[in-house]
Design an enzyme around this catalytic site. Structure first.
Site, mmCIF file in Angstrom:
data_model
loop_
_atom_site.group_PDB
_atom_site.id
_atom_site.type_symbol
_atom_site.label_atom_id
_atom_site.label_comp_id
_atom_site.label_asym_id
_atom_site.label_seq_id
_atom_site.Cartn_x
_atom_site.Cartn_y
_atom_site.Cartn_z
ATOM 1 N N ASP A 1 0.806 -1.214 0.000
ATOM 2 C CA ASP A 1 0.000 0.000 0.000
ATOM 3 C C ASP A 1 0.843 1.269 0.000
ATOM 4 O O ASP A 1 2.065 1.229 0.128
ATOM 5 C CB ASP A 1 -0.940 0.012 1.219
ATOM 6 C CG ASP A 1 -0.261 -0.510 2.488
ATOM 7 O OD1 ASP A 1 0.928 -0.214 2.693
ATOM 8 O OD2 ASP A 1 -0.920 -1.214 3.274
ATOM 9 N N HIS B 1 -7.153 -5.418 10.500
ATOM 10 C CA HIS B 1 -6.917 -5.112 9.087
ATOM 11 C C HIS B 1 -5.586 -5.699 8.602
ATOM 12 O O HIS B 1 -4.653 -5.896 9.386
ATOM 13 C CB HIS B 1 -7.009 -3.603 8.799
ATOM 14 C CG HIS B 1 -5.847 -2.779 9.255
ATOM 15 N ND1 HIS B 1 -5.966 -1.736 10.148
ATOM 16 C CD2 HIS B 1 -4.521 -2.817 8.933
ATOM 17 C CE1 HIS B 1 -4.781 -1.178 10.335
ATOM 18 N NE2 HIS B 1 -3.895 -1.827 9.607
ATOM 19 N N GLU C 1 -9.608 -2.464 5.697
ATOM 20 C CA GLU C 1 -10.245 -2.256 6.982
ATOM 21 C C GLU C 1 -11.434 -3.204 7.158
ATOM 22 O O GLU C 1 -11.875 -3.849 6.203
ATOM 23 C CB GLU C 1 -10.717 -0.798 7.078
ATOM 24 C CG GLU C 1 -9.603 0.242 6.951
ATOM 25 C CD GLU C 1 -8.784 0.419 8.235
ATOM 26 O OE1 GLU C 1 -8.819 -0.474 9.109
ATOM 27 O OE2 GLU C 1 -8.107 1.450 8.367
ATOM 28 N N ASN D 1 -7.455 -3.643 14.706
ATOM 29 C CA ASN D 1 -8.842 -3.967 14.335
ATOM 30 C C ASN D 1 -8.919 -5.132 13.348
ATOM 31 O O ASN D 1 -9.970 -5.397 12.768
ATOM 32 C CB ASN D 1 -9.546 -2.735 13.756
ATOM 33 C CG ASN D 1 -8.894 -2.218 12.475
ATOM 34 O OD1 ASN D 1 -7.931 -2.801 11.971
ATOM 35 N ND2 ASN D 1 -9.408 -1.118 11.946
#
Length: 247
Positions: A67, A138, A143, A136
């Site tokens: 990314d 990800h 996400e 979380n």
């Protein structure tokens, strides 16, 4: 999913670097999938050492990063291109033209995402993909809620991810709110995957990934369907796992 529990962050970093070095030695033309953030820094340090001290050769390999922040030029101090240059690329013999990071400041981001997917395909796909895991759940910047069939695309970052990454910027207002990220489908297309996690803050996410149901609400749990995943965690990151899994 193969689980490897090690003592601490340094052991995790060494184990991961060893697996990468073995892959490159076995197949000099290995296509590496690389991650950024705090977790893989130690692994990159170990890879640099293996190259410089033991002659691990990256000259025929190539790499694709997961990314990049939207809006940051490659030369920006907090871009992932800069991160990779500083932590790995500048210190090994991987040819610069064979290192690929999404262009976060591309004029046409949709076209950039398609170009990146095509480049991965033209390289024959990712041979071994390195992942971290967010608090979380990800992976990359996929996400919670990311669909299994997603490919490289522009994603909106959650507030928790923005807050987690604010430590790298002068203020939280400077943290980009979007990123270009490989999708879940792109990640699952890798032949092998190594996921790294260190510290108690990642324990719940690791538990949900390994022992929870497979759900888009915990993107890392979707790795359960991949045939070749090695999860390397330190004792703190493994602290929420069941006794059965830890034994």
């Amino acid at each position: 999913m193969k689980l490897v529990i090690v003592k601490d962050y340094n052991d995790m970093s060494k184990q991961a670097a060893k697996l990468i070095a073995e892959e490159v030695t076995r197949n000099p033309k290995t296509v590496l999938g690389l991650a950024t953030g705090g977790t893989p820094v130690g692994m990159y340090r170990e890879l640099v050492s293996l190259h410089q001290q033991e002659g691990v050769d990256f000259s025929q390999a190539q790499s694709f990063n997961l990314d990049e922040y939207v809006g940051l030029p490659s030369h920006h101090p907090q871009s992932y291109r800069t991160y990779m240059n500083e932590n790995l690329f500048a210190h090994i013999n991987l040819p610069a033209e064979k290192t690929h990071v999404p262009q976060g400041d591309a004029v046409d981001l949709e076209a950039e995402c398609k170009r990146y997917e095509q480049a991965i395909a033209q390289a024959g796909g990712i041979d071994i993909q390195v992942l971290g895991i967010g608090n979380n759940g990800h992976i990359g910047f996929n996400e919670p809620g990311s669909a299994k069939d997603t490919t490289t695309r522009v994603v909106a970052l959650t507030q928790s991810t923005i807050e987690a990454n604010a430590r790298y910027f002068d203020s939280i207002q400077e943290v980009p709110t979007q990123a270009v990220s490989m999708g879940i489908q792109t990640i699952l297309g890798a032949k092998k995957i190594i996921l790294l996690a260190s510290g108690e803050a990642k324990a719940q996410a690791v538990s949900q990934m390994l022992e929870g149901e497979m759900t888009a609400d915990v993107p890392a749990s979707l790795l359960q369907q991949h045939p070749n995943v090695t999860v390397i965690v330190d004792e703190e990151a493994a602290s929420a796992l069941s006794a059965k899994l830890r034994s």
